[in-house]
Design a protein around this motif. Structure first.
Motif, PDB file in Angstrom:
ATOM      1  N   ARG A  14      74.131  94.671  45.045  1.00  0.00           N
ATOM      2  CA  ARG A  14      74.151  95.831  44.355  1.00  0.00           C
ATOM      3  C   ARG A  14      74.158  95.821  43.069  1.00  0.00           C
ATOM      4  O   ARG A  14      73.623  96.764  42.440  1.00  0.00           O
ATOM      5  CB  ARG A  14      75.899  96.243  44.930  1.00  0.00           C
ATOM      6  CG  ARG A  14      76.006  96.459  46.421  1.00  0.00           C
ATOM      7  CD  ARG A  14      77.413  97.093  46.623  1.00  0.00           C
ATOM      8  NE  ARG A  14      77.346  97.471  47.943  1.00  0.00           N
ATOM      9  CZ  ARG A  14      77.259  98.596  48.466  1.00  0.00           C
ATOM     10  NH1 ARG A  14      76.853  99.644  47.625  1.00  0.00           N
ATOM     11  NH2 ARG A  14      77.417  98.910  49.838  1.00  0.00           N
ATOM     12  N   LEU A  15      74.323  94.692  42.383  1.00  0.00           N
ATOM     13  CA  LEU A  15      74.073  94.735  40.824  1.00  0.00           C
ATOM     14  C   LEU A  15      72.556  94.915  40.851  1.00  0.00           C
ATOM     15  O   LEU A  15      72.392  95.432  39.882  1.00  0.00           O
ATOM     16  CB  LEU A  15      74.733  93.376  40.491  1.00  0.00           C
ATOM     17  CG  LEU A  15      74.347  93.287  39.018  1.00  0.00           C
ATOM     18  CD1 LEU A  15      74.880  94.184  37.860  1.00  0.00           C
ATOM     19  CD2 LEU A  15      75.045  91.715  38.372  1.00  0.00           C
ATOM     20  N   ARG A  16      71.963  93.900  41.472  1.00  0.00           N
ATOM     21  CA  ARG A  16      70.291  94.011  41.484  1.00  0.00           C
ATOM     22  C   ARG A  16      69.889  95.586  41.616  1.00  0.00           C
ATOM     23  O   ARG A  16      68.912  95.958  40.920  1.00  0.00           O
ATOM     24  CB  ARG A  16      69.592  93.114  42.280  1.00  0.00           C
ATOM     25  CG  ARG A  16      68.163  93.380  42.366  1.00  0.00           C
ATOM     26  CD  ARG A  16      67.621  92.491  41.188  1.00  0.00           C
ATOM     27  NE  ARG A  16      66.120  92.859  41.176  1.00  0.00           N
ATOM     28  CZ  ARG A  16      65.447  91.927  41.366  1.00  0.00           C
ATOM     29  NH1 ARG A  16      65.794  90.818  42.158  1.00  0.00           N
ATOM     30  NH2 ARG A  16      64.013  92.250  41.363  1.00  0.00           N
ATOM     31  N   ALA A  17      70.447  96.143  42.556  1.00  0.00           N
ATOM     32  CA  ALA A  17      70.066  97.584  42.826  1.00  0.00           C
ATOM     33  C   ALA A  17      70.288  98.432  41.553  1.00  0.00           C
ATOM     34  O   ALA A  17      69.528  99.329  41.039  1.00  0.00           O
ATOM     35  CB  ALA A  17      70.830  98.439  43.911  1.00  0.00           C
ATOM     36  N   SER A  18      71.531  98.436  40.896  1.00  0.00           N
ATOM     37  CA  SER A  18      71.619  98.848  39.524  1.00  0.00           C
ATOM     38  C   SER A  18      70.756  98.699  38.479  1.00  0.00           C
ATOM     39  O   SER A  18      70.446  99.617  37.980  1.00  0.00           O
ATOM     40  CB  SER A  18      73.204  98.634  39.143  1.00  0.00           C
ATOM     41  OG  SER A  18      74.183  98.873  39.986  1.00  0.00           O
ATOM     42  N   ILE A  19      70.346  97.421  38.416  1.00  0.00           N
ATOM     43  CA  ILE A  19      69.497  97.030  37.408  1.00  0.00           C
ATOM     44  C   ILE A  19      67.970  97.749  37.701  1.00  0.00           C
ATOM     45  O   ILE A  19      67.357  98.281  36.806  1.00  0.00           O
ATOM     46  CB  ILE A  19      69.165  95.586  37.415  1.00  0.00           C
ATOM     47  CG1 ILE A  19      70.292  94.793  36.869  1.00  0.00           C
ATOM     48  CG2 ILE A  19      68.208  94.996  36.562  1.00  0.00           C
ATOM     49  CD1 ILE A  19      70.815  95.005  35.616  1.00  0.00           C
ATOM     50  N   GLU A  20      67.645  97.714  38.870  1.00  0.00           N
ATOM     51  CA  GLU A  20      66.473  98.338  39.154  1.00  0.00           C
ATOM     52  C   GLU A  20      66.348  99.953  39.214  1.00  0.00           C
ATOM     53  O   GLU A  20      65.397 100.669  38.686  1.00  0.00           O
ATOM     54  CB  GLU A  20      65.980  98.114  40.927  1.00  0.00           C
ATOM     55  CG  GLU A  20      65.578  96.446  40.964  1.00  0.00           C
ATOM     56  CD  GLU A  20      64.411  96.041  39.956  1.00  0.00           C
ATOM     57  OE1 GLU A  20      63.409  96.596  39.650  1.00  0.00           O
ATOM     58  OE2 GLU A  20      64.875  94.980  39.598  1.00  0.00           O
ATOM     59  N   LEU A  21      67.436 100.370  39.199  1.00  0.00           N
ATOM     60  CA  LEU A  21      67.708 102.128  39.215  1.00  0.00           C
ATOM     61  C   LEU A  21      67.599 102.377  37.849  1.00  0.00           C
ATOM     62  O   LEU A  21      66.778 103.310  37.417  1.00  0.00           O
ATOM     63  CB  LEU A  21      69.186 102.380  39.488  1.00  0.00           C
ATOM     64  CG  LEU A  21      69.153 103.838  39.742  1.00  0.00           C
ATOM     65  CD1 LEU A  21      68.363 104.654  40.607  1.00  0.00           C
ATOM     66  CD2 LEU A  21      70.896 104.141  40.128  1.00  0.00           C
ATOM     67  N   PHE A  22      67.885 101.450  36.902  1.00  0.00           N
ATOM     68  CA  PHE A  22      68.117 101.790  35.567  1.00  0.00           C
ATOM     69  C   PHE A  22      67.161 100.869  34.783  1.00  0.00           C
ATOM     70  O   PHE A  22      67.163 100.783  33.534  1.00  0.00           O
ATOM     71  CB  PHE A  22      69.514 101.568  34.828  1.00  0.00           C
ATOM     72  CG  PHE A  22      70.458 102.762  35.550  1.00  0.00           C
ATOM     73  CD1 PHE A  22      70.437 104.089  35.182  1.00  0.00           C
ATOM     74  CD2 PHE A  22      71.240 102.437  36.361  1.00  0.00           C
ATOM     75  CE1 PHE A  22      71.163 104.856  35.704  1.00  0.00           C
ATOM     76  CE2 PHE A  22      72.304 103.142  36.802  1.00  0.00           C
ATOM     77  CZ  PHE A  22      72.245 104.433  36.672  1.00  0.00           C
ATOM     78  N   SER A  23      65.972 100.500  35.348  1.00  0.00           N
ATOM     79  CA  SER A  23      65.138  99.477  34.639  1.00  0.00           C
ATOM     80  C   SER A  23      64.498 100.019  33.674  1.00  0.00           C
ATOM     81  O   SER A  23      64.078  99.260  32.716  1.00  0.00           O
ATOM     82  CB  SER A  23      64.083  99.023  35.742  1.00  0.00           C
ATOM     83  OG  SER A  23      63.292 100.014  36.270  1.00  0.00           O
ATOM     84  N   GLY A  24      64.118 101.272  33.690  1.00  0.00           N
ATOM     85  CA  GLY A  24      63.357 102.023  32.701  1.00  0.00           C
ATOM     86  C   GLY A  24      63.894 102.291  31.235  1.00  0.00           C
ATOM     87  O   GLY A  24      63.548 102.408  30.249  1.00  0.00           O
ATOM     88  N   VAL A  25      65.171 102.063  31.183  1.00  0.00           N
ATOM     89  CA  VAL A  25      66.140 101.951  30.036  1.00  0.00           C
ATOM     90  C   VAL A  25      66.689 100.790  29.398  1.00  0.00           C
ATOM     91  O   VAL A  25      67.691 100.745  28.673  1.00  0.00           O
ATOM     92  CB  VAL A  25      67.259 103.156  30.047  1.00  0.00           C
ATOM     93  CG1 VAL A  25      66.407 104.645  30.247  1.00  0.00           C
ATOM     94  CG2 VAL A  25      68.202 102.955  31.311  1.00  0.00           C
TER      95      VAL A  25
ATOM     96  N   GLN B  53      64.147 111.223  39.488  1.00  0.00           N
ATOM     97  CA  GLN B  53      62.972 110.450  39.073  1.00  0.00           C
ATOM     98  C   GLN B  53      63.383 108.879  39.333  1.00  0.00           C
ATOM     99  O   GLN B  53      62.540 108.439  39.806  1.00  0.00           O
ATOM    100  CB  GLN B  53      62.891 110.769  37.639  1.00  0.00           C
ATOM    101  CG  GLN B  53      61.626 110.134  37.222  1.00  0.00           C
ATOM    102  CD  GLN B  53      61.479 110.102  35.708  1.00  0.00           C
ATOM    103  OE1 GLN B  53      62.285 111.131  34.927  1.00  0.00           O
ATOM    104  NE2 GLN B  53      60.346 109.789  35.136  1.00  0.00           N
ATOM    105  N   LEU B  54      64.741 108.708  39.006  1.00  0.00           N
ATOM    106  CA  LEU B  54      65.202 107.315  39.006  1.00  0.00           C
ATOM    107  C   LEU B  54      65.071 106.801  40.346  1.00  0.00           C
ATOM    108  O   LEU B  54      64.603 105.684  40.612  1.00  0.00           O
ATOM    109  CB  LEU B  54      66.305 107.010  38.444  1.00  0.00           C
ATOM    110  CG  LEU B  54      66.482 107.345  36.812  1.00  0.00           C
ATOM    111  CD1 LEU B  54      68.096 107.317  36.447  1.00  0.00           C
ATOM    112  CD2 LEU B  54      65.733 106.632  35.943  1.00  0.00           C
ATOM    113  N   VAL B  55      65.534 107.624  41.471  1.00  0.00           N
ATOM    114  CA  VAL B  55      65.705 107.150  42.767  1.00  0.00           C
ATOM    115  C   VAL B  55      64.203 106.931  43.232  1.00  0.00           C
ATOM    116  O   VAL B  55      63.879 106.228  44.196  1.00  0.00           O
ATOM    117  CB  VAL B  55      66.579 107.987  43.598  1.00  0.00           C
ATOM    118  CG1 VAL B  55      66.542 107.749  45.090  1.00  0.00           C
ATOM    119  CG2 VAL B  55      67.859 108.017  43.165  1.00  0.00           C
TER     120      VAL B  55
END
Length: 350
Positions: free
Chosen positions: A51-62, A164-166
């Motif tokens: 789940r932490l990795r999913a958070s990282i990928e969701l906000f990878s752009g920032v 856009q993030l999803v």
């Protein structure tokens, strides 16, 4: 499992910090129990890291590129070590379950298989224990508890940016799944499973922006993840049995029992493979992700509208009121054109 909930009024930067810090906290909360070797805390530690990795990928752009590189390297390190221990538990349970379907005389000879799995589990847990006590792990969790987020892009509201993030995560899953068929290697199914999990976790974090379509997409993703998960468990068990049969000096009856289990698992694997392909095709045809993305986009746009207070904006005197109320905008009464930001069935993967 603890889950973080994000809100449309938060900035992307605040939401990213909140989600990442929450993920780190979930890992550390399960750390002590996982160190003891209990199966359920080990499973929760593994899920928390994913789940932490999913958070990282969701906000990878920032997230700054240097930090993102470290996160993508070290979070799989945590989940991978926990996964090795967890897979021993799953494989052991699967072999016990399948053993009742082979010759009873051979079924009694699987004890060496279970002993080997137990020894492998203990070895894997020792490595995991060392990792959780390492300076590298402590430094990683300390840094991730207060992640540095870019100002550019981070100052947008989550409601405006969520779709856009999803969409970036959904596009990866849709592209990967488009190549899935009954002849695809097991690794392809596993990689799709990872992407489906990541997409599901991202949608769960954004549940405040969702509605009926959002819940429908989540239900279909859960169904697909379950099928892919069962298939993965069987392929892992089959691969381990083949390796064991090739290099083990176990008694002949144990090797024969391993062969019988391999045959049973092969049939189960073929059935689950077909089930996974069908589940994916149903998900793909349903256009559930397109609908969920559109719903998230609309909810985010509505969240940006200022709230009109009757006290601050009293009705005009009756003499000044128009004869008929102005026609309300129908922007939200139909699906907008793609050029205005909505997504067609093919646009997710384009």
């Amino acid at each position: 499992m603890r889950r973080v909930t994000l809100y449309p009024g938060e900035t992307v930067a605040d939401a990213a910090r909140k989600a990442i810090a929450f993920g780190v906290e979930s890992i550390t909360l399960n750390q002590a129990a996982a160190e003891s070797g209990d199966p359920e805390p080990l499973h929760q530690l593994r899920v928390a890291s994913r789940r932490l990795r999913a958070s990282i990928e969701l906000f990878s752009g920032v997230i700054y590129a240097g930090q993102l590189k470290i996160y993508r390297r070290d979070i799989p390190w945590i989940s991978g070590l926990a996964g090795e221990v967890r897979e021993c538990d799953v494989t052991s349970a699967l072999l016990k379950d399948r053993a009742v379907k082979i010759d009873p005389e051979l079924a009694e000879s699987i004890a060496p298989l279970l002993e080997e799995l137990d020894a492998r589990r203990k070895s894997g847990h020792a490595v995991l224990y060392e990792m959780l006590a390492s300076k590298r792990f402590r430094n990683l969790t300390a840094k991730m508890s207060q992640p540095a987020i870019k100002k550019i892009g981070g100052d947008r509201t989550l409601g405006a940016a969520a779709a856009q993030l999803v969409r970036l995560i959904a596009r990866s899953a849709m592209r990967f799944g488009s190549e899935l068929d009954n002849q695809a290697p097991a690794a392809k199914f596993h990689k799709l499973r990872v992407r489906i999990k990541r997409l599901r976790y991202a949608l769960e974090m954004l549940k405040t922006l969702g509605g009926k379509r959002h819940r429908r997409a989540l239900a279909r993703l859960e169904e697909l993840q379950e099928a892919l998960g069962m298939y993965h468990d069987v392929t892992v068990a089959s691969a381990w049995l083949r390796q064991y049969a090739e290099i083990s000096a176990a008694p002949p009856k144990t090797i024969l029992a391993a062969g019988g289990l391999i045959q049973l698992l092969a049939r189960r694997e073929a059935k689950l493979r077909r089930r996974c392909v069908k589940a994916w095709r149903r998900f793909e045809r349903s256009e559930a992700m397109r609908d969920a993305l559109e719903e998230i986009r609309r909810a985010g746009r509505l969240a940006l509208r200022p709230v009109t207070s009757p006290e601050l904006n009293p009705d005009p005197p009756a003499s000044h009121q128009p004869e008929s109320a102005p026609r309300e905008s129908d922007d939200d009464s139909h699906t907008e054109h793609i050029s205005n930001g909505s997504y067609s069935a093919t646009d997710i993967t384009s």
